[in-house]
Design an enzyme around this catalytic site. Structure first.
Site, mmCIF file in Angstrom:
data_model
loop_
_atom_site.group_PDB
_atom_site.id
_atom_site.type_symbol
_atom_site.label_atom_id
_atom_site.label_comp_id
_atom_site.label_asym_id
_atom_site.label_seq_id
_atom_site.Cartn_x
_atom_site.Cartn_y
_atom_site.Cartn_z
ATOM 1 N N SER A 91 -44.709 -79.585 -15.011
ATOM 2 C CA SER A 91 -43.343 -79.325 -14.579
ATOM 3 C C SER A 91 -42.438 -78.970 -15.741
ATOM 4 C CB SER A 91 -42.772 -80.557 -13.862
ATOM 5 O OG SER A 91 -42.762 -81.673 -14.736
ATOM 6 N N HIS A 102 -46.908 -74.978 -9.800
ATOM 7 C CA HIS A 102 -46.117 -76.204 -9.816
ATOM 8 C C HIS A 102 -45.780 -76.635 -8.399
ATOM 9 C CE1 HIS A 102 -42.185 -78.462 -10.814
ATOM 10 N NE2 HIS A 102 -43.217 -79.282 -10.856
ATOM 11 N N GLU A 118 -44.009 -73.269 -7.211
ATOM 12 C CA GLU A 118 -43.580 -72.288 -8.204
ATOM 13 C C GLU A 118 -44.830 -71.694 -8.852
ATOM 14 O OE1 GLU A 118 -39.291 -73.966 -9.731
ATOM 15 O OE2 GLU A 118 -41.090 -74.912 -10.558
ATOM 16 N N ASN A 170 -36.611 -77.291 -12.020
ATOM 17 C CA ASN A 170 -36.297 -78.245 -13.084
ATOM 18 C C ASN A 170 -35.369 -77.661 -14.145
ATOM 19 O OD1 ASN A 170 -37.630 -80.430 -12.025
ATOM 20 N ND2 ASN A 170 -39.565 -79.952 -13.009
#
Length: 308
Positions: free
Chosen positions: A148, A169, A181, A219
């Site tokens: 991540s 991800h 992702e 993130n």
């Protein structure tokens, strides 16, 4: 001229067909890491008809992972097959038949199409794993990391298959969260990228594409947001409680930033922001927080973590 045009169209169509034929259709998946993320990825892959091997260091860990997957499947079937318990039982049985476990990653990658790494968030340990598996996996095998926060490019550089390496991800809990992702590095081939997108769709997810930028999409936006909330509190501009209430009622967020920090873990958040700060030391969004550092040093890692 018309004939030439038709010939060109046929040639272009033939080329496209050949390229599509070469695209890897993932059937066999190896998931490295039997924690919550790895087990979740293994579950959705097995549930969608893929042959899956879940790998971890000990049989004890893998037994716990398998039990967790079974419990998760039961919860899924209660909703998915509420009026058809027999169909639900059949779904669980089929899914578990597609799933095996192993403590020997080297042995199982010999016959896999896709390796998904979901181990501890540590650059050196991940690099060592990929470097070792690279020697034994077939040439066609794609490697992917569920990281991540780490750079996919740096992980890919530990192997000789940079063109067959990307990021996948997933989000926790994997069986429930629809997003994946898909990260394409400058070296990831288009064929690999399309294969990873297709796999994500095949396991029932909605993939989004992103370059190999720190934190990818979610993130990259979320971690600086949480850190800015900490800075707001550090300056004495507002209380933690009022900041959380404000973001829930004013922005419609399901959690406030401090609740989210508790859930993610203060140590995890600090690890991520420290890593990004090393990459981009002049980026104010990635500046470390003295308060966050102090709390982690005192082992105050968040409500969720302290309850464990």
């Amino acid at each position: 001229m018309a004939f030439a045009t038709r010939s060109f169209v046929r040639a272009a169509s033939s080329t496209a067909t050949t390229a599509a034929a070469k695209k890897l259709i993932v059937k066999h998946v190896t998931v490295i890491g039997g924690g919550l993320m790895g087990a979740g990825i293994a579950q959705v892959a097995a549930a969608s008809g893929h042959t899956v091997v879940l790998v971890d260091q000990s049989d004890e860990i893998l037994k716990k992972s398998t039990k967790g997957i079974e419990e998760s499947l039961k919860r899924v079937t209660k909703k998915k097959f509420a009026d058809k318990p027999e169909a639900g039982a059949e779904f669980i049985e089929k899914t578990l038949k597609n799933l095996t476990t192993s403590t020997d990653a080297v042995a199982v990658v010999h016959s896999t199409d896709l390796v998904i790494e979901a181990i501890v968030e540590n650059q050196e340990i991940k690099n060592e794993l990929f470097k070792r598996l690279d020697k034994f996996a077939p040439e066609h095998t794609i490697f992917a990391s569920n990281t991540s926060s780490l750079q996919i490019t740096q992980l890919a550089n530990s192997t000789t298959r940079q063109d067959r390496f990307g990021g996948l991800h997933f989000f926790n809990p994997v069986p429930m969260m629809k997003l994946v992702e898909v990260i394409k590095t400058p070296m990831t081939s288009q064929k690999t990228f399309e294969s990873l997108m297709d796999f994500s769709k095949a396991v029932g997810k909605s993939p989004v594409s992103c370059k190999d930028t720190p934190g990818f999409i979610v993130n990259r936006l979320l971690v600086p947001y949480m850190l800015e909330a900490v800075r707001l509190f550090e300056r004495g501009d507002a209380s933690k409680e009022d900041i959380d209430v404000a973001m829930k009622l004013g922005a419609g967020y399901p959690m406030g930033p401090f609740e989210l920090l508790d859930y993610v873990g203060l140590d995890t958040s600090k690890y991520i922001i420290d890593g990004w700060h090393q990459l981009e030391p002049n980026n104010p969004l990635f500046a470390p927080s003295p308060l966050l550092t102090k709390l982690v040093e005192e082992k105050k890692l968040g409500a969720e973590q302290n309850d464990k």
